[in-house]
Design an enzyme around this catalytic site. Structure first.
Site, PDB file in Angstrom:
ATOM      1  CG  ASP A 115      -2.045  -1.086   1.191  1.00 23.96           C
ATOM      2  OD1 ASP A 115      -2.341  -1.429  -0.049  1.00 23.96           O
ATOM      3  OD2 ASP A 115      -2.590  -1.580   2.128  1.00 23.96           O
ATOM      4  CG  ASP A 133      -6.566  -1.506  -1.871  1.00 23.19           C
ATOM      5  OD1 ASP A 133      -6.629  -2.579  -1.985  1.00 23.19           O
ATOM      6  OD2 ASP A 133      -5.650  -1.095  -0.833  1.00 23.19           O
TER       7      ASP A 133
END
Length: 168
Positions: A115, A133
């Site tokens: 991330d 995402d």
């Protein structure tokens, strides 16, 4: 099969872009050091051992891979049952699948998801996420949007009922 070609291409493009950016992040961004881009957006490389917002991290790699594969299979099932005229929903399903597979690749290769996108203010920050995402979220929004506008569509082959109203 031809009607699915653009969607398959979108899945491949989403995976390729996601993995390319994650490679750039892994090789060029120091771990857990914030790089501000604008006052509310920064790059911040970290690892997520769970799913969204680190949920289910206790399931372990195998459990999370199984969950991801089941989700992709379910979304594929829904996509194949979607009529060809529902371009928005099909696009949404392709983005969901591309994002899920992008994160699944991370989990299978590294044991975690990479991330790196951080929205923040001086007193608040959103969960750190990645492009995969975002693809999943935008895809889900497109599917919901298609359902909402579908309620307003008139069936093209509907004929007025010849049944007489009841006198009750």
């Amino acid at each position: 099969m031809r009607s699915w070609s653009p969607y398959a291409l979108l899945v491949v493009a989403a995976i390729a872009l996601d993995q390319w950016i994650k490679h750039l992040v892994e090789t060029g961004l120091p771990f857990q050091e914030k790089l501000d881009l604008v006052p509310f957006l920064a790059l911040f490389r970290t690892y997520n051992t769970g799913i969204a917002f680190s949920m289910f991290s206790s399931f372990g790699d195998t459990g999370l891979v199984v969950i991801a594969v089941l989700v992709v299979a379910f979304v594929l099932y829904l996509a194949t049952r979607t009529p060809s005229g529902h371009v928005i929903a099909r696009t949404g399903f392709a983005l969901i699948i591309g994002g899920a597979l992008g994160n699944l690749i991370d989990r299978a290769v590294y044991g975690h998801v990479i991330d790196y996108i951080l929205f923040h203010t001086p007193v608040w920050s959103f969960a750190i996420f990645n492009l995969a995402d975002a693809f999943i979220s935008v895809g889900a929004a497109l599917v919901v949007f298609d359902e909402l506008i579908g309620w307003r569509r008139e069936p093209s082959n509907a004929k007025p009922s010849k049944a007489k109203p009841s006198k009750d």
